[in-house]
Design an enzyme around this catalytic site. Structure first.
Site, PDB file in Angstrom:
ATOM      1  N   LYS A 282       0.846  -1.188   0.000  1.00  0.00           N
ATOM      2  CA  LYS A 282       0.000   0.000   0.000  1.00  0.00           C
ATOM      3  C   LYS A 282       0.888   1.247   0.000  1.00  0.00           C
ATOM      4  O   LYS A 282       1.849   1.339   0.770  1.00  0.00           O
ATOM      5  CB  LYS A 282      -0.901  -0.023   1.236  1.00  0.00           C
ATOM      6  CG  LYS A 282      -2.028   0.979   1.248  1.00  0.00           C
ATOM      7  CD  LYS A 282      -2.945   0.703   2.437  1.00  0.00           C
ATOM      8  CE  LYS A 282      -4.146   1.618   2.449  1.00  0.00           C
ATOM      9  NZ  LYS A 282      -5.048   1.325   3.585  1.00  0.00           N
ATOM     10  N   GLU A 367     -18.975  -5.571  11.322  1.00  0.00           N
ATOM     11  CA  GLU A 367     -19.848  -4.793  12.197  1.00  0.00           C
ATOM     12  C   GLU A 367     -20.849  -5.665  12.955  1.00  0.00           C
ATOM     13  O   GLU A 367     -21.202  -5.371  14.104  1.00  0.00           O
ATOM     14  CB  GLU A 367     -20.586  -3.730  11.387  1.00  0.00           C
ATOM     15  CG  GLU A 367     -19.705  -2.605  10.862  1.00  0.00           C
ATOM     16  CD  GLU A 367     -19.018  -2.934   9.550  1.00  0.00           C
ATOM     17  OE1 GLU A 367     -18.275  -2.082   9.039  1.00  0.00           O
ATOM     18  OE2 GLU A 367     -19.228  -4.065   9.032  1.00  0.00           O
ATOM     19  N   ARG A 395     -25.253  -2.289   8.605  1.00  0.00           N
ATOM     20  CA  ARG A 395     -24.797  -3.658   8.433  1.00  0.00           C
ATOM     21  C   ARG A 395     -25.025  -4.509   9.677  1.00  0.00           C
ATOM     22  O   ARG A 395     -24.934  -5.734   9.610  1.00  0.00           O
ATOM     23  CB  ARG A 395     -23.320  -3.652   8.049  1.00  0.00           C
ATOM     24  CG  ARG A 395     -23.052  -2.950   6.719  1.00  0.00           C
ATOM     25  CD  ARG A 395     -21.607  -2.545   6.561  1.00  0.00           C
ATOM     26  NE  ARG A 395     -20.708  -3.662   6.436  1.00  0.00           N
ATOM     27  CZ  ARG A 395     -20.343  -4.206   5.273  1.00  0.00           C
ATOM     28  NH1 ARG A 395     -20.816  -3.735   4.146  1.00  0.00           N
ATOM     29  NH2 ARG A 395     -19.503  -5.202   5.249  1.00  0.00           N
TER      30      ARG A 395
END
Length: 634
Positions: A282, A367, A395
């Site tokens: 990244k 979640e 969610r």
């Protein structure tokens, strides 16, 4: 940018040599740093997928072959290679979305920017191809390793593995991170694979060595090759994937374009479900991102491209106020614990985690698990604070309802970026929470109007031990403190028009929810200039409706509610029901977000577009008052 400007579509890549592809990769990285630094956006993830995206579009024929991204913030390179090279208005009204967008291109199949969903889409698309006899096309799902911490991904993998002859390529972009370093057992498994890359090298060495051995060498090699499952478990324990019935290829250097092409071609020709495990970095190629330990420049605002430093420093924001108060509460209460879903820094819990690491839990992009685990923590005698973006609360609604509320657990949910967020588009506007939470029995919901109220209401929330509580606040900078001039019931009076005249306190009662307080005060000033008097109240806790509100409403000729939430089922609708139940027959007008998916733009642009500004509200309220006055005169 000589090569990049010649790329108008994926097939333009076909004629490039390996050397030219390397040059193009560097041009793309330079373009991303230069352009995203001007507008802000997801920089680090896209710097990490340059070679991977090049290889995908070289091997597969989009849009005939369906290439899907999870999450969509890693699609900038895909946009560049599919004819979208004007990044001058990235995430700005009228410009490119920061995520895949069907309105932009036929190459964007899905617009998912909530994580862990792509494998479900891919499973459905592969089944659709099979049922329709479409054997000449591929389905490719690119999923970040952080998204594999979500339960939905594993539900999909279980279904994908069911059909061994149904083609589907899963590309795991393994950069050890979602926002921050990826947490959990899946991350540990991938880390093991990253550090035990010797299997393919071992088998290659064994083949060469044994085949040089006369007579028995080939037989020994074939025996070992036949036992490769055991070898793989010994040398590189990718057996978890193969136990599911998924062919595994990798780990592959995600910055070796030729190796990636080779792996993807093998996966394409396999004829069944295949996982291609790619190791990427990244922020690759941009020193400022590579050296950023927090999130490798996952998302940036406007920055200086040479240094990576912000062009301007914003004022104190809602998130940092919450973070500071959590640390203060943590010092006072040993039972307070914090939970985040792979967003420790974005939701402001990093300071708490630094001081109380043993009381901080990052559950990954999960979640649902966060909510149920919080219920377990509360049942065990602790008080969890679950901090997520407001849009992600959707969610785990079932868990809030049936696991936290049904069991009367003292869990506090803190919703960052509630209401209109703007630049990230439809998926990130936090406009659903005050509607869906209205149906949860016993739940209490606070909407602070300023930093002082955020601190106070967070403390009030964590003091509740027998029911779920919610504190929600906006994105960005906190405005100045808005003092109360009085209190009625539990509501703060922000503007009082004086002593009642008979039974009428004022023409209009403006109920200002959370961050809309300043907007309501502006509307009240504009109405006063037209001779229309107003009382402005902040209910502070919008669920349940304050018992004093119906009586206060009865002292006004018109009631107006203003909220940074969807109008359907929101605070305004709930207050209207409360007035009806109390027999208060006063005209009510509710202002909020229309129930539609809003295109990306700045928060202020969207608020103006949907009429949630002081002048727009004042104009419409003045019209309502005029009608009420005319009707009363008849």
């Amino acid at each position: 940018m000589a090569l990049l400007t010649r790329i108008r579509g994926p097939r333009d890549l076909d004629r490039l040599s390996p050397g030219q592809l390397s040059v193009l990769a560097e041009e793309i990285r330079g373009f991303l740093v230069e352009e995203v630094s001007k507008t802000g956006g997801h920089l680090g993830p896209n710097l990490g997928v340059v070679e991977l995206t090049l290889a995908l579009h070289r091997v597969f024929d989009s849009p005939k072959d369906r290439i899907l991204f999870d999450t969509g913030h890693q699609s900038y390179v895909h946009k560049l290679l599919t004819g979208r090279q004007d990044f001058s208005r990235l995430r700005v009204k009228g410009g490119l979305s920061g995520y895949p967008s069907r309105a932009e291109s036929e190459h964007d199949v899905i617009e998912n920017s909530h994580a862990s969903t792509v494998l479900g889409y891919a499973d459905g698309l592969a089944k659709a191809n099979e049922l329709q006899g479409l054997t000449d096309r591929s389905v490719v799902a690119v999923i970040g390793d952080g998204a594999l911490t979500g339960g939905m991904a594993w539900e999909a993998l279980n279904n994908i593995a069911e059909a061994q002859d149904r083609p589907l390529i899963i590309v795991v972009n393994d950069n050890e991170r979602s926002y921050s370093p990826t947490i959990g057992g899946m991350a540990n498994h991938l880390a093991t694979l990253r550090t035990t890359q010797g299997y393919e090298r071992f088998l290659s060495w064994g083949k060469d060595a044994l085949q040089r051995t006369p007579v028995v060498g080939q037989q020994i090699f074939e025996t070992l090759h036949g036992a490769k499952k055991g070898l793989k478990d010994f040398i590189a324990p990718q057996g978890m994937f193969e136990d599911l019935g998924l062919k595994y290829i990798g780990p592959i250097d995600g910055h070796d374009e030729q190796a990636l092409e080779s792996a993807l071609k093998r996966a394409k020709g396999f004829g069944g479900p295949v996982i291609v495990h790619c190791l990427t970095q990244k922020g690759r190629g941009y020193r400022a991102a590579e050296q950023n330990e927090e999130d490798r420049f996952h998302a940036v605002g406007v920055i200086h491209p040479d240094t990576g430093l912000p062009v301007k420093t914003a004022g104190q924001d809602w998130t940092s106020v919450f973070g500071e108060e959590m640390v203060a509460l943590g010092r006072e209460r040993r039972d307070l614990v914090a939970i985040t879903a792979a967003m420790l820094h974005p939701v402001g819990l990093a300071p708490f985690a630094k001081e109380f690491p043993e009381r901080t839990y990052d559950v990954g992009i999960a979640e649902q698990h966060a909510a149920v685990s919080a219920a377990g923590l509360a049942t065990g005698g602790l008080h969890p604070v679950v901090a997520v973006y407001a849009t992600f609360l959707n969610r785990c609604f079932d868990q809030v309802l049936m696991d936290v509320a049904l069991h009367r657990c003292g869990v506090t949910f803190v919703l960052d970026r509630a209401g209109v967020t703007g630049t990230d588009g439809a998926s990130h506007n936090g406009m659903w929470d005050m509607s869906i939470l209205q149906v949860v029995p016993g739940l209490r919901l606070a909407a602070p109007r300023d930093a002082d109220q955020l601190r106070a209401q967070l403390r009030e929330a964590v003091a509740v031990s027998d029911a779920p509580t919610v504190v929600r606040y906006s994105k960005g900078s906190v405005g100045p403190a808005i003092p109360a001039v009085g209190r009625i019931g539990g509501m703060d009076v922000l503007r009082d028009s004086g002593e009642p005249v008979g039974s009428v306190r004022a023409d209009v009662l403006l109920v200002a929810v959370g961050a809309m307080a300043a907007t309501c005060l502006e509307a009240a000033e504009l109405l006063a200039a037209q001779g229309i008097s107003s009382t402005v109240v902040d209910p502070r806790w919008v669920k349940p409706v304050d018992p004093a509100l119906p009586g206060l409403a009865a002292e006004h000729r018109v009631v107006v509610t203003v909220e940074d939430n969807g109008r359907v089922g929101g605070v305004g609708a709930t207050i209207a029901q409360a007035l009806r139940d109390a027999g208060v027959d006063v005209p009510l007008r509710d202002f909020g977000i229309p129930q539609e998916f809003l295109d990306h733009a700045s928060r202020n642009e969207i608020l103006e577009q949907i009429g949630l500004t002081g002048p727009a509200i004042a104009e419409r309220v003045a019209g309502v008052v005029a009608k009420v006055t005319a009707a009363a005169a008849v």
